[in-house]
Design an enzyme around this catalytic site. Sequence first.
Site, mmCIF file in Angstrom:
data_model
loop_
_atom_site.group_PDB
_atom_site.id
_atom_site.type_symbol
_atom_site.label_atom_id
_atom_site.label_comp_id
_atom_site.label_asym_id
_atom_site.label_seq_id
_atom_site.Cartn_x
_atom_site.Cartn_y
_atom_site.Cartn_z
ATOM 1 N N GLU A 85 0.825 -1.223 0.000
ATOM 2 C CA GLU A 85 0.000 0.000 0.000
ATOM 3 C C GLU A 85 0.856 1.270 0.000
ATOM 4 O O GLU A 85 1.679 1.469 0.903
ATOM 5 C CB GLU A 85 -0.920 -0.009 1.226
ATOM 6 C CG GLU A 85 -1.904 1.144 1.225
ATOM 7 C CD GLU A 85 -2.894 1.097 2.388
ATOM 8 O OE1 GLU A 85 -3.189 0.001 2.896
ATOM 9 O OE2 GLU A 85 -3.359 2.176 2.782
ATOM 10 N N LYS A 279 -7.146 -0.950 11.551
ATOM 11 C CA LYS A 279 -6.580 -1.350 10.252
ATOM 12 C C LYS A 279 -5.349 -0.499 9.959
ATOM 13 O O LYS A 279 -4.334 -0.995 9.472
ATOM 14 C CB LYS A 279 -7.643 -1.199 9.162
ATOM 15 C CG LYS A 279 -7.240 -1.761 7.807
ATOM 16 C CD LYS A 279 -6.464 -0.792 6.951
ATOM 17 C CE LYS A 279 -6.125 -1.418 5.605
ATOM 18 N NZ LYS A 279 -5.212 -0.579 4.811
ATOM 19 N N ASP A 295 4.396 -14.730 11.408
ATOM 20 C CA ASP A 295 3.086 -15.174 10.933
ATOM 21 C C ASP A 295 2.068 -14.057 11.149
ATOM 22 O O ASP A 295 1.543 -13.875 12.250
ATOM 23 C CB ASP A 295 2.716 -16.442 11.721
ATOM 24 C CG ASP A 295 1.382 -17.027 11.318
ATOM 25 O OD1 ASP A 295 0.595 -16.327 10.678
ATOM 26 O OD2 ASP A 295 1.136 -18.190 11.678
ATOM 27 N N HIS A 392 -2.365 10.774 0.757
ATOM 28 C CA HIS A 392 -2.461 9.429 0.187
ATOM 29 C C HIS A 392 -2.415 9.480 -1.333
ATOM 30 O O HIS A 392 -1.686 8.722 -1.969
ATOM 31 C CB HIS A 392 -3.754 8.760 0.668
ATOM 32 C CG HIS A 392 -3.919 7.380 0.126
ATOM 33 N ND1 HIS A 392 -3.161 6.328 0.596
ATOM 34 C CD2 HIS A 392 -4.701 6.886 -0.848
ATOM 35 C CE1 HIS A 392 -3.494 5.242 -0.065
ATOM 36 N NE2 HIS A 392 -4.434 5.553 -0.950
HETATM 37 C C1 MEV Z 1 -5.703 3.201 5.252
HETATM 38 O O1 MEV Z 1 -4.966 2.087 4.849
HETATM 39 C C2 MEV Z 1 -5.697 3.342 6.759
HETATM 40 C C3 MEV Z 1 -6.562 4.453 7.327
HETATM 41 O O2 MEV Z 1 -7.903 4.321 6.870
HETATM 42 C C4 MEV Z 1 -6.480 4.319 8.833
HETATM 43 C C5 MEV Z 1 -7.429 5.226 9.596
HETATM 44 O O3 MEV Z 1 -8.508 5.587 9.068
HETATM 45 O O4 MEV Z 1 -7.098 5.526 10.762
HETATM 46 C C6 MEV Z 1 -6.066 5.792 6.872
#
Ligand code: MEV
Length: 438
Positions: A85, A279, A295, A392
């Site tokens: 990513e 995430k 792992d 991003h």
């Molecule tokens: C994207 O891979 C991760 C985010 O969505 C985490 C978050 O919203 O805190 C930017």
Amino acid sequence: MKTPVEGFSKLSKTQKIDWIATNCTKDPKAAKQLLEQYWNTDPRVQKLHDEFIENTISNYYLPFAIAPNFMINGEFYAIPMAIEESSVVAAASNAAKFWMERGGFKAEIIGTEKVGQVHFIFKGDKGKLSEFFASVKPELLQSVASIAQNMEKRGGGINNIELRDLNDKIEGYHQLHCTFETLDAMGANFINSCLEQFAKTLKEQALAFDGFSEEEKNIEVVMSILSNYVPNCLVKAEVSCPISELGNADMPAKEFAQKFVQAVNIAKVEPYRAVTHNKGIMNGIDAVVLATGNDFRAVEAGVHAYAAKDGQYSSLTHAKIENDIFKFWIEIPLALGTVGGLTSLHPLVKLALEILQNPTAKELMQIVAVAGLAQNFAAVRSLVTTGIQKGHMKMHLLNMLNQLGATEEEKQKLVHYFKDQTVTNASVKEALDKVKAE
Ligand code: MEV
């Protein structure tokens, strides 16, 4: 694909490739070429990779990157990350630099206990089972003496075996709930070998136990397996600084600190947000876990179970402001190894561990927790200030240009052009069309 295949695993690598290309792709020649293109040029290295798993036909590349300048407990680390990513490594590097200038990250190990269970059914007299367990416990430990010998020599081994009664959940359901110290190994093979021996000894000893009726002697072992839920294999990482040091171009320091804490609090009480929040943490954690040959599925499963330990899925990080000090921390279970498994086999894993100065498992737990915390800091910082898309999409620009078939020269021009322009799918396409038309 029209027909199933028999004996696929017995085919040679070339035959496997032929079969898959012919039966499952539109252009078998191109498919074969692609699979071969991704082979390692050194046949010995390729063989090593072929043998990690079964039915290998090629390699699947992920970028291997470095996030430098992590100061953890006063030491500097350049952290290797394997991830697909865009913007994750840049975000980690930015957060590392930001906190390096504010005292760095502090990390500590809270516990290193691993867990494994023998699940069995016993429908007889509970009192007799307890009596049997008390008498057989030394025998159980003795039965794994040869398996545990090396681990014990190094200071690890079996911590405890406990009999647990779970009759209220399933009729007759009991467990041997066992805890282990596996030192620098993740310990799955050691734990599973011990558990399978415990199960065997348990059954044998039950058959010979005079206190049981004939029926009670037949303990039914359902399965023996380690648990990836390791709430006592726990690490904490934190950062803190006076609020006044949090100022940035996008927002005044106090407003930023308050908004940041609010964002973390939302993730604590709101599962939809908590999952995305976590995430983002796992973006950092998985990338280091993968780069160091650990792992990541085990880590993911254990971490998310921990996030739900109080009955509702919640944030893994916490933030507060106290006496004008901003404090941000993470507490997560991580069962990691720096010996065994892929660690001495995969050449890049070996290098990743060397880059990290060949850490112990405890040190690696601290590094990984810090990577997760840094990632979360960067994501929440963007979310509460500029929004996530600005940074991003900038990082994603090269992927977009590659997808649109831009040449190297066009890419260079457009990266320069988008330094102060908003990146969207439409704006990139339009700008590329313009450059091509020039
Ligand atoms: C994207 O891979 C991760 C985010 O969505 C985490 C978050 O919203 O805190 C930017």
